[in-house]
Each structure stands twice: as C-alpha cells, then as structure tokens.
Write an enzyme that holds these catalytic residues in place. Structure first.
Site, PDB file in Angstrom:
ATOM      1  N   GLU A  56       0.831  -1.201   0.000  1.00  0.00           N
ATOM      2  CA  GLU A  56       0.000   0.000   0.000  1.00  0.00           C
ATOM      3  C   GLU A  56       0.870   1.258   0.000  1.00  0.00           C
ATOM      4  O   GLU A  56       1.865   1.333   0.730  1.00  0.00           O
ATOM      5  CB  GLU A  56      -0.869  -0.023   1.265  1.00  0.00           C
ATOM      6  CG  GLU A  56      -2.262   0.427   1.051  1.00  0.00           C
ATOM      7  CD  GLU A  56      -3.065  -0.474   0.110  1.00  0.00           C
ATOM      8  OE1 GLU A  56      -3.145  -0.154  -1.092  1.00  0.00           O
ATOM      9  OE2 GLU A  56      -3.614  -1.476   0.572  1.00  0.00           O
ATOM     10  N   SER A  90     -25.135   8.137 -16.099  1.00  0.00           N
ATOM     11  CA  SER A  90     -24.759   7.105 -15.139  1.00  0.00           C
ATOM     12  C   SER A  90     -25.865   6.934 -14.117  1.00  0.00           C
ATOM     13  O   SER A  90     -26.399   7.916 -13.595  1.00  0.00           O
ATOM     14  CB  SER A  90     -23.477   7.524 -14.413  1.00  0.00           C
ATOM     15  OG  SER A  90     -23.326   6.747 -13.238  1.00  0.00           O
ATOM     16  N   GLY A 150     -12.983   2.803  -1.258  1.00  0.00           N
ATOM     17  CA  GLY A 150     -11.583   2.406  -1.395  1.00  0.00           C
ATOM     18  C   GLY A 150     -11.437   1.135  -2.214  1.00  0.00           C
ATOM     19  O   GLY A 150     -10.425   0.439  -2.120  1.00  0.00           O
ATOM     20  N   LEU A 151     -12.445   0.816  -3.041  1.00  0.00           N
ATOM     21  CA  LEU A 151     -12.393  -0.403  -3.853  1.00  0.00           C
ATOM     22  C   LEU A 151     -12.273  -0.055  -5.337  1.00  0.00           C
ATOM     23  O   LEU A 151     -12.567  -0.867  -6.208  1.00  0.00           O
ATOM     24  CB  LEU A 151     -13.637  -1.266  -3.586  1.00  0.00           C
ATOM     25  CG  LEU A 151     -13.801  -1.682  -2.116  1.00  0.00           C
ATOM     26  CD1 LEU A 151     -15.130  -2.399  -1.881  1.00  0.00           C
ATOM     27  CD2 LEU A 151     -12.636  -2.570  -1.665  1.00  0.00           C
ATOM     28  N   SER A 153     -13.833   2.190  -7.425  1.00  0.00           N
ATOM     29  CA  SER A 153     -14.951   2.355  -8.343  1.00  0.00           C
ATOM     30  C   SER A 153     -14.555   3.313  -9.466  1.00  0.00           C
ATOM     31  O   SER A 153     -14.950   3.113 -10.619  1.00  0.00           O
ATOM     32  CB  SER A 153     -16.197   2.852  -7.608  1.00  0.00           C
ATOM     33  OG  SER A 153     -15.930   4.060  -6.947  1.00  0.00           O
ATOM     34  N   GLU A 191      -6.955  10.492 -14.707  1.00  0.00           N
ATOM     35  CA  GLU A 191      -7.200  10.690 -13.272  1.00  0.00           C
ATOM     36  C   GLU A 191      -6.318  11.817 -12.729  1.00  0.00           C
ATOM     37  O   GLU A 191      -6.769  12.675 -11.980  1.00  0.00           O
ATOM     38  CB  GLU A 191      -6.944   9.374 -12.516  1.00  0.00           C
ATOM     39  CG  GLU A 191      -7.154   9.500 -11.031  1.00  0.00           C
ATOM     40  CD  GLU A 191      -7.743   8.261 -10.367  1.00  0.00           C
ATOM     41  OE1 GLU A 191      -7.971   7.256 -11.055  1.00  0.00           O
ATOM     42  OE2 GLU A 191      -7.986   8.334  -9.158  1.00  0.00           O
ATOM     43  N   ASP A 203      -4.636   0.945  -9.197  1.00  0.00           N
ATOM     44  CA  ASP A 203      -6.050   0.621  -9.424  1.00  0.00           C
ATOM     45  C   ASP A 203      -6.324   0.298 -10.896  1.00  0.00           C
ATOM     46  O   ASP A 203      -7.023  -0.669 -11.221  1.00  0.00           O
ATOM     47  CB  ASP A 203      -6.943   1.796  -8.996  1.00  0.00           C
ATOM     48  CG  ASP A 203      -6.581   2.308  -7.609  1.00  0.00           C
ATOM     49  OD1 ASP A 203      -6.019   1.521  -6.822  1.00  0.00           O
ATOM     50  OD2 ASP A 203      -6.843   3.488  -7.331  1.00  0.00           O
ATOM     51  N   TYR A 260      -3.521  12.427   0.732  1.00  0.00           N
ATOM     52  CA  TYR A 260      -2.837  11.527  -0.211  1.00  0.00           C
ATOM     53  C   TYR A 260      -1.723  12.303  -0.930  1.00  0.00           C
ATOM     54  O   TYR A 260      -0.585  11.845  -1.020  1.00  0.00           O
ATOM     55  CB  TYR A 260      -3.853  10.978  -1.214  1.00  0.00           C
ATOM     56  CG  TYR A 260      -3.281   9.957  -2.183  1.00  0.00           C
ATOM     57  CD1 TYR A 260      -3.392   8.595  -1.936  1.00  0.00           C
ATOM     58  CD2 TYR A 260      -2.631  10.366  -3.348  1.00  0.00           C
ATOM     59  CE1 TYR A 260      -2.872   7.660  -2.824  1.00  0.00           C
ATOM     60  CE2 TYR A 260      -2.101   9.444  -4.235  1.00  0.00           C
ATOM     61  CZ  TYR A 260      -2.226   8.094  -3.977  1.00  0.00           C
ATOM     62  OH  TYR A 260      -1.700   7.173  -4.854  1.00  0.00           O
TER      63      TYR A 260
HETATM   64  C1  GLA Z   1      -5.268   4.700  -3.941  1.00  0.00           C
HETATM   65  C2  GLA Z   1      -4.532   5.121  -5.205  1.00  0.00           C
HETATM   66  C3  GLA Z   1      -3.511   4.067  -5.623  1.00  0.00           C
HETATM   67  C4  GLA Z   1      -2.601   3.668  -4.467  1.00  0.00           C
HETATM   68  C5  GLA Z   1      -3.423   3.366  -3.217  1.00  0.00           C
HETATM   69  C6  GLA Z   1      -2.567   3.124  -2.001  1.00  0.00           C
HETATM   70  O1  GLA Z   1      -6.044   3.572  -4.208  1.00  0.00           O
HETATM   71  O2  GLA Z   1      -5.451   5.330  -6.255  1.00  0.00           O
HETATM   72  O3  GLA Z   1      -2.752   4.556  -6.718  1.00  0.00           O
HETATM   73  O4  GLA Z   1      -1.626   4.634  -4.229  1.00  0.00           O
HETATM   74  O5  GLA Z   1      -4.328   4.415  -2.914  1.00  0.00           O
HETATM   75  O6  GLA Z   1      -1.836   1.954  -2.130  1.00  0.00           O
END
Ligand code: GLA
Length: 424
Positions: A56, A90, A150-151, A153, A191, A203, A260
C-alpha cells in the site's frame, strides 16, 4: 455502559454488497442507454473494482503491490458518434441525467467527477496516441462496485471506458498485455490531469491486467517492460479453507485527497534528499543509513513504511508461490497483513478509527490476518478468515461499530476475478 445498545446492536444483521451476474450488469447498462439515448449501443464493456492484498502506498514510490480484481464491476454501454458530441449518463450520478459535452472540451481544467473519468479518458487516449483523435461518443454506466469505499470504483469506470473506446474505435490496442499498459497510462493521465487526483497506477493496472483465480504482482520500478512489470500469482484461499472478507467501513473520507497528495510529496522530497529516483531504490540493508540522512521524523516514518512494505509484498508472494501451498503458511500470511496495517497506521498515518476497529475486531473474532486496503482515511479493510466464519466475523464488526456510534459497515465476499473486457 447501559445494556440497551447491546440488545439493539445484536439485532442488526450484516449487510452484504453482492456482485451482479455479468449478464445482469450488461443488461442494466444497455437499458439505461436505450432509455436515455433512444437506440442500441455498439456494445457493453465492463471492468472490475479491486482489493489490494498488500503493498500500500508503494505504487507511486516505484514499489510492489499485489491486488486482485473483485467480481463487482462497472458496466459501460457505448457507441461512437461521427460528430463532435459526447453524451454521458450514469445510474450513479445525478439520477441518470444526461451530460453533454464536446470533444474539444474533455481535457485538463474542464471536467470534474463522472465526466472526468469518462470524457477525460477519451482525451487521454488521444493525447497518448492510442486513438488518432478524441472520439465523439455516447455512454451509459451502471455499477455494483461500492462507491467511495476504497475499492476503486473510479478506476473501474475509467478502465471500462478505455477498453470500450479502444474496441469501438476498432483499434484493439488492449488485445495484448503491452497494449493494456498503454491503456493503464492513459487512465492514470485522465485521473491525474483531468480529475485532478494524483494517484499511482495500482487501481488501473488491477482493473486492466488481473487474471481470474490470481493475484497480480505489480512492479512499479520506472523503466520496466510490460512483461517485467506484472506477474500473475495463483491465489486460491478456498483451497486452503480460507476466505477473503472485505469490510467496507462506510467512514467518510474527509480530506483524503489532500492527505494523499501530501504523503506522495513527502516521499518524493525524501527520494530527492537521498539522491534516488524513487524510494524503491532504498534497499532494506540501506534503510538505517537512509533514515539517518533524513532531516525529520515524519519523512523517516514514511520512508520506513515504504521500504518495509515492499519487503512484506516480496515475502507474501514467496509464501503464495511456495511448493507447500498457501495453507501451510496461513499464519505468516496473516502476520504480514497485521504488520502492514500497523505500518500504515503508525508510520504512514493513513488509517482511521473505523479501519482500526474493523481490523482489531476481525482479528479478535478469529481472522487469520486483517489490514486496511487502498488509500485509507476511510474505505475498506480486508480480513483472511476461516471459510464459513465470515458471517460471525461480520456480526462482530457490526456490533463493534454500533457500540462506538460509527455508521453501519457493509461487507463483500470475493474471489479473484477477471480484467476489463467486452460483455456483449
Ligand atoms: C489509492 C490510489 C492508488 C494507491 C493506493 C494506495 O487507491 O489510487 O494509486 O496509491 O491508494 O496503495
């Protein structure tokens, strides 16, 4: 404490977010398309959400990650047009209201939210030379990937649009893995530059490059070939009598974007101070010397997380690939989950009360290992649990959340699923 809340809480049953069968997802997107755009789409494409097993906040540091694709997917019905108009709808945005734009207004600075992850992808595909020009198109989207959990989407949306546009425009760049790396890059560009989120490629790579029944070992060291940057690792928890439980905390991600970006900036500054391209170049043996060379405690803790997390991914994969199989190593796999969570909580400081309670409660209820997954500050935790105990572990988490006054969590069970593709 009074006994009343306990009685009320015991009555609350866990809510499960189930994945749609692909035919249902495709039909939903197709129906929305017909309803809003009055004709049949060229086709329907889909892409999965993901859980990251371990690794992570390593992607933007040139490190290793190990995601698997969820059976929960975003479905996109799409047609290309021969003018310069873009029409988008959507089921998850503005009650399905139609959004209208033009191909020359899809780049940086013009879009936010849903149009940025759809129109922005069209711009990025042209920018990167995957498509000859920004395509005019119509798309209708429906998804069963829980939103804001956090999945991923968002990446499941952008990558589904990328394969759809690539296919519908007749380019089929995504037919090869090397071509899919180009689609990943375009989706990351959309993004970063259009939606304005400075995320790495975890992701999008998970959504475009995973394989059923496998976890995907991703290596983000700069300059690697497509082949060097990903390896499919068998991941069959069921054969070991285990199950992966996803706990979506439903905790609000307050200020997650700013936090972040801050973590990423601290890591990049630390790499510059240490004179390396990315923190991947700090080896475990060189970690003490690197920490001694850094001026402040925050940077030292961030670097320690990244370097130790990469080591944990390497060990996790070695255990999965060991000839004795996963069952023989379940305890150590679980311990690596727990060590990862502690490092994210204490050194990287991206956990939150809900994630910590989810992890601690799952462990106390018999999970072999548990950790937060994804960017953090809310979102989801994952736990490896003995098969057949997921309902009990989920109940324990529901109870613990209610006792603390947190919003009710929801749960997903999952098996490693396939990448973005055409549905119909
Ligand atoms: C989010 C970001 C990813 C990654 C994770 C942490 O999901 O989109 O690029 O940095 O956090 O691992």
């Amino acid at each position: 404490m009074s006994e009343q809340p306990v009685t009320r809480v015991d009555a609350a049953e866990p809510q499960w977010a189930t994945a749609w069968p692909p035919a249902e997802g495709a039909e939903r997107a197709r129906t929305l398309f017909r309803d809003q755009l009055d004709h049949e789409p060229d086709g329907v494409w889909s892409a999965p959400g993901r859980v990251n097993l371990i690794g992570e906040h390593t992607d933007y540091n040139g490190g290793l990650c190990l995601p698997t694709a969820l059976p929960h997917r975003t479905y996109v019905a799409l047609s290309v047009r021969d003018d310069d108009r873009v029409l988008l709808t959507s089921a998850q945005a503005d009650g399905g209201a139609l959004w209208e734009g033009r191909t020359d207004r899809l780049g940086p600075g013009d879009l936010q939210g849903f149009p940025a992850y759809t129109g922005g992808v069209a711009w990025a595909l042209a920018h990167d030379g995957v498509l000859p020009a920004v395509p005019a198109f119509e798309a209708a989207v429906d998804a069963c990937v829980p939103f804001g959990s956090g999945l991923s989407s968002s990446a499941s949306l952008s990558t589904a649009v990328a394969v759809a546009l690539d296919d519908a425009a007749g380019e089929s760049v995504g037919a090869s893995d090397a071509g899919r790396v180009r689609l990943v890059e375009a989706c990351v560009r959309a993004e970063n530059d259009v939606a304005g989120a400075p995320t790495g490629g975890l992701d999008q790579s998970a959504a475009l490059r995973s394989a059923e029944g496998h976890a995907l070992l991703l290596d983000f060291r700069p300059g690697l070939s497509a082949e060097e940057s990903a390896r499919r690792v068998p991941f069959d928890l069921a054969a070991a009598g285990l199950e992966l439980l996803v706990i979506d905390t439903r905790a609000p991600h307050e200020n997650a974007d700013g936090q972040y970006a801050q973590r990423r900036a601290t890591c990049e500054a630390a790499a510059a101070t240490l004179g390396v391209a990315t923190l991947r170049d700090v080896t475990p043996d060189g970690l003490d010397a690197a920490l001694a060379a850094l001026p402040d405690d925050v940077a030292r803790r961030r670097v320690r997380h990244v370097v130790t997390e990469v080591q944990r991914v390497e060990r996790f994969v070695a255990l999965l690939e060991s000839p004795e199989g996963l069952a023989a190593h379940a305890d150590e796999l679980g311990a690596l989950f727990v060590a990862s969570h502690r490092s994210l909580r204490d050194d990287y400081e991206v956990s939150c009360a809900e994630l910590d309670v989810a992890v601690d409660t799952a462990l106390a209820a018999g999970a072999v290992g548990a950790r937060m997954t994804g960017g953090g500050f809310g979102g989801s935790a994952i736990a490896i649990v003995p098969a057949g105990t997921e309902q009990d572990v989920a109940r324990a988490v529901v109870r613990a959340f209610a006792e603390r006054g947190f919003a009710a969590p929801q749960f997903l069970t999952t098996e490693p699923s396939g990448p973005a593709h055409r549905e119909s």
